[in-house]
Write a protein that holds these residues in place. Structure first.
Motif: not given
Length: 316
Positions: A103-106, A122-129, A167-173, A198-200
Motif C-alpha cells: 500500500l506504500v508502494s501504491k 505535495i505530500m501530506i506527511g510527517h517530516e523525517g518519518h 499524496v499522503t503518508q499511509t498512517t496519518l489521522s 492513500d491512508i491504508c
C-alpha cells in the motif's frame, strides 16, 4: 482482598496489519533461505519487541546501506525507501529484498505517475518519518513538497497551481488529513488527488474502532511504539473521541497504575506493528488487579493478505 470490577473493551481490528505481517515474514524467510546474518535497513517495523526477536534470530539492523557488506542479503523496511537505495544495492550487486508494504508502494507508483504527467507533488506527511522520506525520494529533489498541517498549505511555494497533485503518508489521522486536503483544495482548486484514499485500510479501521470504543471508556491504552506513527495517531483519535485518559504503552510494565485508580471501564487497542502477545500481556496485567469482564468493540473484519516477493518463494 476483593478485586474491583472492570469492563475491558477490546478494539477490533487492532494490532498487526497485512503489510507488517508480510514484512516480518520476509525477514524470517530470508534467514531460512540464506542463513544469518541478514541485514535490514531501518527497523523492519516500528516495534522494539518484534525487532529484538528478529535480531535474536540473526537479523542485523542498520540505518544506511553503507553499513551492509556486499556479500550478505539486505532487506528494505516496510516503510519504503528512496529510489536511490535499491539503485545503490544493484550497483554493488547485492542480494536485496524489498519489504515495502504494497500500500506504500501504491503511493510510490502514484507519485511517479503524476510526475510523468508533468505534475508537481505535495505530500501530506510527517517530516523525517521513513515512509515520508521514502515516498519523497521516488522523485528528484524539489519535485515533492511536504505539508504537515493546514497552516503549511498557506505558505507552500509551488511552480504552477494548474499542474499539481497530492499524496499522503499511509498512517496519518483520517480526520487531520481531511482538514489538510480541504485546505489544499481551497487554495488549489485544480489539485489532483489519489484515485483511492492513500491512508491504508488498517490505519482507517483501527481509528474507526477507537472512535467507537472511546466514549465507553474512563481510560484507554494503545499498545505500540513511540516511533510508530499509526500508534500515536490512535492515542490522539481516542482523546478526541471523548476518552479523558488515552496513553501509549510499549509493554504492560509501562502502565501507570496510579493514573488508573478508580476506573470502571478500560479500552485497549494496538498499533499496526504491535504483536498480539503484547496486547495479551496488557490484558493479563489488568486481570491480575481487577475483576475483568471483556467486551469486544468490532467495527470491521480484516482478511487482507499480501504475498512475499518471488525470490523468497524460490529455492536457494
Amino acid at each position: 482482598m476483593t478485586k474491583q470490577p472492570l469492563t475491558l473493551y477490546l478494539a477490533a481490528p487492532r494490532g498487526f496489519c497485512a503489510g507488517v505481517d508480510r514484512a516480518i515474514k520476509i525477514v524470517e524467510m530470508a534467514l531460512e533461505k540464506w542463513g544469518a546474518p541478514v541485514y535490514v535497513r531501518h527497523e523492519i517495523v516500528h516495534n522494539k519487541f518484534v525487532v529484538d526477536g528478529l535480531r535474536d534470530k540473526g537479523a542485523i539492523f542498520v540505518e544506511e546501506l553503507d553499513e551492509c557488506p556486499d556479500d550478505r542479503p539486505v532487506i528494505f523496511s516496510a516503510h519504503g525507501v528512496p529510489k536511490a537505495v535499491p539503485a545503490a544495492a544493484a550497483k554493488r550487486e547485492m542480494i536485496y529484498v524489498d519489504a515495502t508494504c504494497p500500500l506504500v508502494s501504491k503511493v510510490h507508483i502514484e507519485a511517479q505517475r503524476h510526475a510523468d504527467n508533468g505534475l508537481q507533488m505535495i505530500m501530506i506527511g510527517h517530516e523525517g518519518h521513513p515512509e515520508t522520506v521514502g515516498t519523497m525520494g521516488q522523485l528528484p529533489a524539489g519535485e515533492v513538497l511536504l505539508v504537515e498541517t493546514p497552516d503549511d498549505v498557506a505558505t507552500v511555494k509551488i511552480r504552477d497551481p494548474e499542474k499539481l497533485a497530492y499524496v499522503t503518508q499511509t498512517t496519518l489521522s483520517v480526520d487531520d488529513t481531511a482538514d489538510i486536503v480541504a485546505a489544499l483544495k481551497a487554495r488549489f482548486p485544480g489539485i489532483v488527488g489519489p484515485h483511492k484514499e492513500d491512508i491504508c485500510y488498517a490505519t482507517t479501521n483501527r481509528q474507526e474502532a477507537v472512535k467507537a470504543m472511546a466514549p465507553k471508556c474512563d481510560a484507554m491504552l494503545v499498545v505500540g511504539a513511540p516511533n510508530s506513527s499509526n500508534s500515536k495517531r490512535l492515542v490522539e483519535v481516542g482523546a478526541r473521541a471523548g476518552c479523558n485518559y488515552a496513553q501509549l504503552v510499549q509493554r504492560a510494565t509501562d502502565i501507570d497504575w496510579r493514573a488508573l485508580e478508580g476506573i470502571t471501564s478500560m479500552g485497549i487497542t494496538a498499533g499496526a506493528s504491535a504483536p498480539e502477545v503484547l496486547i495479551n500481556e496488557v490484558i493479563d496485567a489488568f486481570k491480575d488487579r481487577f475483576d475483568v469482564s471483556v467486551e469486544m468493540v468490532v467495527t470491521a473484519e480484516e482478511n487482507v493478505e499480501f504475498k512475499v516477493p518471488r525470490v523468497l518463494r524460490e529455492p536457494a
